[in-house]
Design a protein around this motif. Structure first.
Motif, PDB file in Angstrom:
ATOM      1  N   TYR A  92       1.031  -1.201  -0.068  1.00  0.00           N
ATOM      2  CA  TYR A  92       0.020   0.030   0.016  1.00  0.00           C
ATOM      3  C   TYR A  92       0.775   1.156  -0.028  1.00  0.00           C
ATOM      4  O   TYR A  92       1.837   1.422   0.792  1.00  0.00           O
ATOM      5  CB  TYR A  92      -0.794   0.151   1.103  1.00  0.00           C
ATOM      6  CG  TYR A  92      -1.594   1.374   1.232  1.00  0.00           C
ATOM      7  CD1 TYR A  92      -2.930   1.423   0.479  1.00  0.00           C
ATOM      8  CD2 TYR A  92      -1.309   2.456   2.363  1.00  0.00           C
ATOM      9  CE1 TYR A  92      -3.493   2.883   0.341  1.00  0.00           C
ATOM     10  CE2 TYR A  92      -2.088   3.652   2.238  1.00  0.00           C
ATOM     11  CZ  TYR A  92      -3.114   3.570   1.180  1.00  0.00           C
ATOM     12  OH  TYR A  92      -3.870   5.020   1.223  1.00  0.00           O
TER      13      TYR A  92
ATOM     14  N   ASP B 199       0.820   5.507   0.242  1.00  0.00           N
ATOM     15  CA  ASP B 199       0.076   6.596   0.670  1.00  0.00           C
ATOM     16  C   ASP B 199       0.067   7.678  -0.565  1.00  0.00           C
ATOM     17  O   ASP B 199       1.011   7.899  -1.293  1.00  0.00           O
ATOM     18  CB  ASP B 199       0.648   7.276   1.975  1.00  0.00           C
ATOM     19  CG  ASP B 199       0.653   6.511   3.131  1.00  0.00           C
ATOM     20  OD1 ASP B 199      -0.725   6.435   3.604  1.00  0.00           O
ATOM     21  OD2 ASP B 199       1.589   5.923   3.598  1.00  0.00           O
TER      22      ASP B 199
ATOM     23  N   ARG C 161       1.418  -1.342   4.359  1.00  0.00           N
ATOM     24  CA  ARG C 161       2.501  -0.787   3.653  1.00  0.00           C
ATOM     25  C   ARG C 161       3.687  -1.731   3.744  1.00  0.00           C
ATOM     26  O   ARG C 161       3.690  -2.657   4.452  1.00  0.00           O
ATOM     27  CB  ARG C 161       2.860   0.506   4.802  1.00  0.00           C
ATOM     28  CG  ARG C 161       2.036   1.664   4.556  1.00  0.00           C
ATOM     29  CD  ARG C 161       2.252   2.903   5.522  1.00  0.00           C
ATOM     30  NE  ARG C 161       1.427   3.855   5.255  1.00  0.00           N
ATOM     31  CZ  ARG C 161       0.322   4.152   6.203  1.00  0.00           C
ATOM     32  NH1 ARG C 161       0.258   3.141   7.485  1.00  0.00           N
ATOM     33  NH2 ARG C 161      -0.596   5.086   6.116  1.00  0.00           N
TER      34      ARG C 161
END
Length: 244
Positions: A157, A159, A190
């Motif tokens: 993931y 941001d 993440r």
């Protein structure tokens, strides 16, 4: 059920899987032979050798499932299973063609074999493939995967970057689109993070900034490594398929 779901297998400045060495060693305590599933990459032998080199340092032998005369039987007898990363569409198609989605899920859920996944292998632990980041280079029979957890995961993931000149959707926007069509939470893992399930307990771990939980109609929630995410295991085993 014992699961270790890594967002990534390689980290900057580290050897393959080295960033998670301690948690992998603990997860595989008592395992002498690991069944590795290399179908996410084209070079099955080379991929298996890479995993074997890492696991040798933990005193664990590695067997590539692609070398078995009967892959389903191999899955049914495995002490532990590791599904590696790569292209998740190719991976799921290969599992389905060999009858391995059911065989591996049964071995893990009923047989008690520890399961480990990284990237695409982590996607496989979800109810479906639908929150992968990969290009659909092949077409699986369906998007249904192993269903070892009742929620979706988005490995790697990223941001949103306000300074980026990229004009396509951010990962956050793409997950919002997913939630417009599917009623199931998505955990964005993440880089450097992982999930570890032991029975009814689910914990977020890692060396990085944690994870974000996306739910339809709500703001995303941040979780730091060490967070207890066991509440996600109480969701129904399959979510509402609004689209096919």
């Amino acid at each position: 059920m014992k699961l270790l779901l890594l967002s990534n297998s390689s980290a900057p400045g580290r050897e393959y899987l080295d960033h998670a060495r301690e948690v992998i060693a603990d997860h595989l305590t008592g395992v002498s032979e690991l069944l590795f599933v290399p179908y996410a990459l084209a070079d099955h032998d080379g991929y298996t050798a890479k995993v074997a080199a890492f696991m040798d340092g933990l005193g664990i032998r590695v067997r590539g499932i692609h070398t078995a005369d009967d892959p389903r039987a191999a899955a049914g007898e495995a002490q532990a299973v590791f599904i590696g990363g790569g292209n998740s569409f190719r991976l799921l198609k290969s599992l389905q063609e060999r009858g391995l989605t059911e065989a591996i899920a049964h071995r893990v859920t009923e047989g008690g074999a520890p399961y480990m996944g990284s990237s695409a292998g982590t996607n496989m632990a979800c109810p479906t493939l639908r929150t992968t980041n990969d290009m659909p280079i092949v077409q699986p029979a369906s998007f249904d995967s192993l269903g070892l957890v009742p929620f979706q995961i988005n490995p790697h993931y990223l941001d949103p970057d306000p300074a980026s000149a990229h004009m396509g959707e951010t990962r956050e926007e793409r997950l919002a689109q997913f939630l417009e069509e599917n009623d199931v939470p998505v955990l964005g893992l993440r880089e450097g993070t992982w999930l570890r399930r032991t029975g009814g307990t689910l914990e977020l771990g890692g060396i990085a900034a944690g994870a974000r939980l996306f739910t339809a109609g709500a703001e995303a929630v941040e979780y730091a490594p060490g967070a207890d995410l066991s509440h996600l295991l109480t969701l129904p085993a399959r979510f509402d398929h609004r689209t096919v």
